[in-house]
Design a protein around this motif. Structure first.
Motif, PDB file in Angstrom:
ATOM      1  N   GLY A 141       0.808  -1.215   0.000  1.00 19.01           N
ATOM      2  CA  GLY A 141       0.000   0.000   0.000  1.00 19.01           C
ATOM      3  C   GLY A 141       0.843   1.267   0.000  1.00 19.01           C
ATOM      4  O   GLY A 141       1.991   1.265   0.453  1.00 19.01           O
ATOM      5  N   GLY A 142       0.262   2.336  -0.523  1.00 17.33           N
ATOM      6  CA  GLY A 142       0.873   3.653  -0.416  1.00 17.33           C
ATOM      7  C   GLY A 142       2.156   3.852  -1.184  1.00 17.33           C
ATOM      8  O   GLY A 142       2.996   4.668  -0.809  1.00 17.33           O
ATOM      9  N   VAL A 143       2.328   3.122  -2.295  1.00 13.78           N
ATOM     10  CA  VAL A 143       3.593   3.211  -3.034  1.00 13.78           C
ATOM     11  C   VAL A 143       3.525   4.205  -4.208  1.00 13.78           C
ATOM     12  O   VAL A 143       4.545   4.486  -4.833  1.00 13.78           O
ATOM     13  CB  VAL A 143       4.025   1.828  -3.580  1.00 13.78           C
ATOM     14  N   GLY A 144       2.321   4.688  -4.516  1.00  9.48           N
ATOM     15  CA  GLY A 144       2.201   5.639  -5.622  1.00  9.48           C
ATOM     16  C   GLY A 144       1.387   5.135  -6.798  1.00  9.48           C
ATOM     17  O   GLY A 144       1.415   5.743  -7.884  1.00  9.48           O
ATOM     18  N   LYS A 145       0.634   4.059  -6.621  1.00  8.59           N
ATOM     19  CA  LYS A 145      -0.179   3.511  -7.726  1.00  8.59           C
ATOM     20  C   LYS A 145      -1.181   4.538  -8.252  1.00  8.59           C
ATOM     21  O   LYS A 145      -1.249   4.820  -9.450  1.00  8.59           O
ATOM     22  CB  LYS A 145      -0.968   2.264  -7.253  1.00  8.59           C
ATOM     23  N   THR A 146      -1.976   5.076  -7.312  1.00 12.14           N
ATOM     24  CA  THR A 146      -3.047   5.977  -7.732  1.00 12.14           C
ATOM     25  C   THR A 146      -2.486   7.285  -8.283  1.00 12.14           C
ATOM     26  O   THR A 146      -2.929   7.781  -9.328  1.00 12.14           O
ATOM     27  CB  THR A 146      -3.989   6.257  -6.543  1.00 12.14           C
ATOM     28  N   THR A 147      -1.500   7.832  -7.603  1.00 11.76           N
ATOM     29  CA  THR A 147      -0.873   9.073  -8.065  1.00 11.76           C
ATOM     30  C   THR A 147      -0.338   8.890  -9.484  1.00 11.76           C
ATOM     31  O   THR A 147      -0.486   9.770 -10.349  1.00 11.76           O
ATOM     32  CB  THR A 147       0.279   9.451  -7.101  1.00 11.76           C
ATOM     33  N   GLN A 165     -11.223   2.026  -2.343  1.00 13.03           N
ATOM     34  CA  GLN A 165     -10.919   3.317  -1.704  1.00 13.03           C
ATOM     35  C   GLN A 165     -11.335   4.487  -2.596  1.00 13.03           C
ATOM     36  O   GLN A 165     -11.447   5.616  -2.130  1.00 13.03           O
ATOM     37  CB  GLN A 165      -9.418   3.434  -1.414  1.00 13.03           C
ATOM     38  N   PRO A 219      -4.467  -2.278  -3.139  1.00 13.57           N
ATOM     39  CA  PRO A 219      -3.224  -2.855  -2.601  1.00 13.57           C
ATOM     40  C   PRO A 219      -3.436  -4.270  -2.061  1.00 13.57           C
ATOM     41  O   PRO A 219      -3.222  -4.548  -0.890  1.00 13.57           O
ATOM     42  CB  PRO A 219      -2.852  -1.874  -1.486  1.00 13.57           C
ATOM     43  N   ARG A 257      10.109  12.066  -8.688  1.00  8.48           N
ATOM     44  CA  ARG A 257      10.687  12.590  -7.439  1.00  8.48           C
ATOM     45  C   ARG A 257       9.604  12.792  -6.381  1.00  8.48           C
ATOM     46  O   ARG A 257       8.439  13.018  -6.711  1.00  8.48           O
ATOM     47  CB  ARG A 257      11.362  13.943  -7.710  1.00  8.48           C
ATOM     48  N   ASN A 301       7.532  14.911  -4.239  1.00 13.59           N
ATOM     49  CA  ASN A 301       7.143  16.299  -4.460  1.00 13.59           C
ATOM     50  C   ASN A 301       5.789  16.540  -3.789  1.00 13.59           C
ATOM     51  O   ASN A 301       4.796  15.895  -4.131  1.00 13.59           O
ATOM     52  CB  ASN A 301       7.070  16.580  -5.971  1.00 13.59           C
ATOM     53  N   ALA A 306       1.096  15.253  -3.513  1.00 13.80           N
ATOM     54  CA  ALA A 306       0.263  14.833  -2.384  1.00 13.80           C
ATOM     55  C   ALA A 306      -0.886  15.808  -2.145  1.00 13.80           C
ATOM     56  O   ALA A 306      -1.930  15.432  -1.621  1.00 13.80           O
ATOM     57  CB  ALA A 306       1.123  14.707  -1.133  1.00 13.80           C
TER      58      ALA A 306
HETATM   59  N1  LIG Z   1       6.070  11.539  -5.801  1.00 11.11           N
HETATM   60  C1  LIG Z   1       5.364  11.807  -4.672  1.00 11.11           C
HETATM   61  N2  LIG Z   1       5.735  12.803  -3.843  1.00 11.11           N
HETATM   62  C2  LIG Z   1       5.055  13.066  -2.705  1.00 11.11           C
HETATM   63  N3  LIG Z   1       3.975  12.400  -2.311  1.00 11.11           N
HETATM   64  C3  LIG Z   1       3.540  11.391  -3.110  1.00 11.11           C
HETATM   65  C4  LIG Z   1       4.196  11.043  -4.317  1.00 11.11           C
HETATM   66  N4  LIG Z   1       3.553  10.010  -4.886  1.00 11.11           N
HETATM   67  C5  LIG Z   1       2.531   9.713  -4.064  1.00 11.11           C
HETATM   68  N5  LIG Z   1       2.513  10.534  -2.988  1.00 11.11           N
HETATM   69  C6  LIG Z   1       1.589  10.500  -1.858  1.00 11.11           C
HETATM   70  O1  LIG Z   1       1.818   9.279  -1.158  1.00 11.11           O
HETATM   71  C7  LIG Z   1       0.595   8.727  -0.709  1.00 11.11           C
HETATM   72  C8  LIG Z   1       0.395   7.354  -1.334  1.00 11.11           C
HETATM   73  O2  LIG Z   1       0.297   7.510  -2.742  1.00 11.11           O
HETATM   74  P1  LIG Z   1      -0.832   6.761  -3.570  1.00 11.11           P
HETATM   75  O3  LIG Z   1      -2.181   6.967  -2.967  1.00 11.11           O
HETATM   76  O4  LIG Z   1      -0.657   7.115  -4.985  1.00 11.11           O
HETATM   77  O5  LIG Z   1      -0.360   5.268  -3.324  1.00 11.11           O
HETATM   78  P2  LIG Z   1      -1.160   3.925  -3.644  1.00 11.11           P
HETATM   79  O6  LIG Z   1      -0.131   2.892  -3.943  1.00 11.11           O
HETATM   80  O7  LIG Z   1      -2.198   4.160  -4.655  1.00 11.11           O
HETATM   81  O8  LIG Z   1      -1.857   3.641  -2.235  1.00 11.11           O
HETATM   82  P3  LIG Z   1      -2.927   2.481  -1.943  1.00 11.11           P
HETATM   83  O9  LIG Z   1      -2.125   1.216  -1.881  1.00 11.11           O
HETATM   84  O10 LIG Z   1      -3.540   2.863  -0.624  1.00 11.11           O
HETATM   85  O11 LIG Z   1      -3.907   2.481  -3.067  1.00 11.11           O
HETATM   86  C9  LIG Z   1      -0.502   9.723  -1.100  1.00 11.11           C
HETATM   87  O12 LIG Z   1      -0.742  10.587  -0.030  1.00 11.11           O
HETATM   88  C10 LIG Z   1       0.134  10.481  -2.265  1.00 11.11           C
HETATM   89  O13 LIG Z   1      -0.392  11.782  -2.401  1.00 11.11           O
END
Ligand SMILES: Nc1ncnc2c1ncn2[C@@H]1O[C@H](COP(=O)(O)OP(=O)(O)OP(=O)(O)O)[C@@H](O)[C@H]1O
Ligand SMILES: [Mg+2]
Length: 320
Positions: A27-33, A57, A154, A251, A253, A257
Motif C-alpha cells: 500500500g501507499g507506493v504511488g499507484k493511484t498518483t 478506496q 493494494p 521525485r 514532491n 500529495a
Molecule cells: N512523488 C510523490 N511525492 C510526494 N507524495 C507522493 C508522491 N507520490 C505519491 N505521494 C503521496 O503518497 C501517498 C500514497 O500515494 P498513492 O495513494 O498514490 O499510493 P497507492 O499505492 O495508490 O496507495 P494504496 O495502496 O492505498 O492504493 C498519497 O498521499 C500520495 O499523495
C-alpha cells in the motif's frame, strides 16, 4: 533493447489499445498518483485514455474530482454507473459507466461499495474475465481508447486478478527500498501464475519509481539490482522479460500529495512543479515507445534487427 508485447491491428482497432494494470500489493507506493497523472499526461498529448478505478478506496475517482456525493446526484451531476455495476451486471451497457472527466480522458469510477464485489464475485465462474469483457464492450461501442490504465487496490484479491486477466501489460509503481524489492518478486510470481492460468499474453513491462530520492546510495543500489534482475530475465520465458525501469523516476514532491484534495491532476494544480515535469516526461516515454512499436509493426518481421544478446545477472537481493 526493450521490447513491448506485440499486438495486431492498427490504432483504430480496439485490440491495439495499450492496456495496463498498475499493480503493487504493497500500500501507499504511488499507484493511484501514477495512474491519474500518467493518464492525464497521455491525454494531454492528445491521445485517448480510459482510466479504470478498481480500488474500493476510490482514490483515483476522488483525485479527478468525482466524489461520493455525485453517486446520489447530490452535486446536481447525473449519477453514472460505477465499476461495481459493470462487474456485477455483465448485461449492462458499459457506456453508462464511462465519465468524460477531462478532454481525451474517460473514467470508470469506483465507490466504496466495490469492496463487496470481492465476495459477491467469489462464486461466479467468470469472475476473472468480467472486467476484460466489459472493457472490450466499451471499445466495441466506439470508445476508441488508445490507452487503458487500471488503478488496482493494494491486494492480490479477485479485483486485481480480474485486472491481470483483462490487460496485456503490468506497470509496477514502487519505491526503491529493499523490502519493496522483495514484494516485487512475489508480485512477479503471481503475474506468472495468472499468466499461465487465464492470460498467457500478459507481460510486466515497467517499473515506475515513485517518491524517488535519487541521491541516496540505498536507492541507487536497489535500482541497480532491479535492472540486473530484469536483464537476467531477457532470455527466459518469463512474463517480465520485456520489463524496464522507466525514466524519469518520479521525485518526491509535495504538490503531488496536495492536488488530490482539490480534485485536480498535478498539471491542473501546479503545472510547473517537479511532479508535473516527471509525469509529463513519463507520459511522453509511454506514448513514444507505443508509437515506435506501431511503426515497427509496419516493418516485415524478417527485416527487423535481431534482439540484443543480453548478459544474465543474478539479483541477489531478491533471491535472499
Ligand atoms: N512523488 C510523490 N511525492 C510526494 N507524495 C507522493 C508522491 N507520490 C505519491 N505521494 C503521496 O503518497 C501517498 C500514497 O500515494 P498513492 O495513494 O498514490 O499510493 P497507492 O499505492 O495508490 O496507495 P494504496 O495502496 O492505498 O492504493 C498519497 O498521499 C500520495 O499523495
Ligand atoms: Mg491507490
Amino acid at each position: 533493447m526493450t521490447q513491448l508485447p506485440s499486438t495486431t491491428g492498427t490504432r483504430a482497432d480496439p485490440a491495439a489499445a495499450r492496456t495496463i494494470a498498475l499493480i503493487n500489493q504493497k500500500g501507499g507506493v504511488g499507484k493511484t498518483t501514477t495512474t491519474v497523472n500518467l493518464a492525464a499526461a497521455i491525454a494531454g498529448l492528445g491521445r485517448r485514455v480510459l482510466l479504470v478505478d478498481l480500488d474500493p478506496q476510490a482514490h483515483a475517482s476522488l483525485h479527478l474530482g468525482v466524489t461520493g456525493a455525485e453517486w446520489s446526484g447530490g452535486d446536481g451531476i447525473a449519477p453514472a454507473a460505477s465499476v461495481y455495476d459493470l462487474l456485477l451486471d455483465p448485461s449492462m451497457d458499459p457506456a453508462q459507466a464511462v465519465r468524460p472527466v477531462r478532454p481525451n480522458l474517460g473514467l470508470i469510477a469506483a465507490e466504496t461499495g466495490l469492496a463487496a464485489a470481492e465476495t459477491e464475485l467469489a462464486g461466479q465462474p467468470d469472475r476473472l474475465t468480467r472486467l476484460g469483457a466489459a472493457l472490450a464492450r466499451v471499445q466495441a461501442a466506439g470508445g476508441a481508447y488508445e490507452f487503458v490504465l487500471i488503478d488496482c487496490p493494494p491486494s492480490l484479491g479477485v479485483l486485481t486478478l480480474g485486472a491481470l486477466a483483462a490487460v496485456r501489460e503490468v506497470f509496477i509503481p514502487m519505491q526503491a527500498h529493499f523490502l519493496a524489492l522483495q514484494g516485487v518478486s512475489k508480485l512477479l510470481e503471481t503475474v506468472a501464475h495468472v499468466g499461465r492460468a487465464v492470460n498467457p499474453r500478459l507481460s510486466v513491462t515497467g517499473v515506475i519509481l515513485c517518491m524517488h530520492e535519487a541521491t541516496t546510495t540505498h536507492s541507487r543500489e536497489v535500482v541497480a539490482d532491479l535492472e540486473a534482475f530484469f536483464e537476467a530475465g531477457r532470455s527466459q520465458d518469463v512474463p517480465w522479460r520485456a520489463a524496464r525501469v522507466y525514466r524519469p523516476a518520479v521525485r518526491r514532491n509535495i504538490k503531488l500529495a496536495e492536488c488530490p484534495s482539490f480534485g485536480q491532476t498535478v498539471f491542473e494544480y501546479a503545472p510547473g512543479c517537479p511532479g508535473a515535469q516527471d509525469y509529463a516526461e513519463l507520459g511522453r516515454a509511454v506514448v513514444g515507445e507505443w508509437d515506435r512499436l506501431a511503426a515497427r509493426r509496419l516493418v516485415p518481421r524478417e527485416a527487423r534487427a535481431p534482439a540484443a544478446d543480453i548478459e544474465s545477472k543474478p539479483l541477489a537481493a531478491v533471491r535472499a
